[in-house]
Design an enzyme around this catalytic site. Structure first.
Site, PDB file in Angstrom:
ATOM      1  N   SER A 173       0.840  -1.187   0.000  1.00  0.00           N
ATOM      2  CA  SER A 173       0.000   0.000   0.000  1.00  0.00           C
ATOM      3  C   SER A 173       0.879   1.242   0.000  1.00  0.00           C
ATOM      4  O   SER A 173       1.994   1.217   0.538  1.00  0.00           O
ATOM      5  CB  SER A 173      -0.870  -0.004   1.267  1.00  0.00           C
ATOM      6  OG  SER A 173      -1.442   1.255   1.491  1.00  0.00           O
ATOM      7  N   TYR A 182      -2.094  -0.286  10.588  1.00  0.00           N
ATOM      8  CA  TYR A 182      -2.027  -0.605   9.167  1.00  0.00           C
ATOM      9  C   TYR A 182      -0.708  -0.116   8.569  1.00  0.00           C
ATOM     10  O   TYR A 182      -0.046  -0.819   7.804  1.00  0.00           O
ATOM     11  CB  TYR A 182      -3.222   0.043   8.457  1.00  0.00           C
ATOM     12  CG  TYR A 182      -3.310  -0.261   6.988  1.00  0.00           C
ATOM     13  CD1 TYR A 182      -3.656  -1.528   6.545  1.00  0.00           C
ATOM     14  CD2 TYR A 182      -3.075   0.727   6.032  1.00  0.00           C
ATOM     15  CE1 TYR A 182      -3.752  -1.811   5.191  1.00  0.00           C
ATOM     16  CE2 TYR A 182      -3.171   0.462   4.684  1.00  0.00           C
ATOM     17  CZ  TYR A 182      -3.515  -0.814   4.268  1.00  0.00           C
ATOM     18  OH  TYR A 182      -3.605  -1.079   2.926  1.00  0.00           O
TER      19      TYR A 182
END
Length: 129
Positions: free
Chosen positions: A33, A46
């Site tokens: 990501s 995250y």
């Protein structure tokens, strides 16, 4: 938060890597990501998992150089998935730059992954065209 993005990749790699090394071929694909380079508020867990994935992928690539096992890191950005449904209010905290990065479908990500393997790419990062 760390189990799915990072630990799953680590354990799956650990299971399949010995056979790849024995056959001197294989392709490890890690999906990452943009948060691995650009953290945003409210996503500490995250972000940590994605930074770990970034480091794991780079270390694998270095360790596996010359073995016939290749490593691809795919960084698609925002994907039209259920992630934001399951993580309320996370979408509104995305950095402003994300408005310039297209939202991809899972099929577009899959096509890029296949193309990356076919072209023996090391990294694919989706940026605005």
């Amino acid at each position: 938060m760390v189990a799915a993005p990072y630990l799953a990749a680590f354990y799956v790699t650990r299971v399949f890597l010995p056979s790849m090394l024995e056959h001197r071929e294989g392709f490890i694909v890690n999906i990452n990501s943009p948060v691995a380079w650009l953290p945003w508020p409210g996503a500490a867990g995250y972000t940590a998992a994605r930074w770990a994935m970034r480091g794991f992928t780079a270390a694998l690539r270095a360790d596996l150089h010359g073995t016939g096992v290749r490593v691809l890191e795919l960084v698609p950005g925002k994907v039209n998935s259920t992630y934001f449904e399951h993580n309320p209010h996370s979408e509104e905290r995305l950095p402003g730059i994300t408005k310039w990065i297209p939202t991809l479908t899972p099929d577009e990500v899959a096509a890029a992954l296949v193309k990356g393997v076919e072209q023996d790419r090391r990294m694919i990062v989706f940026l605005p065209c």
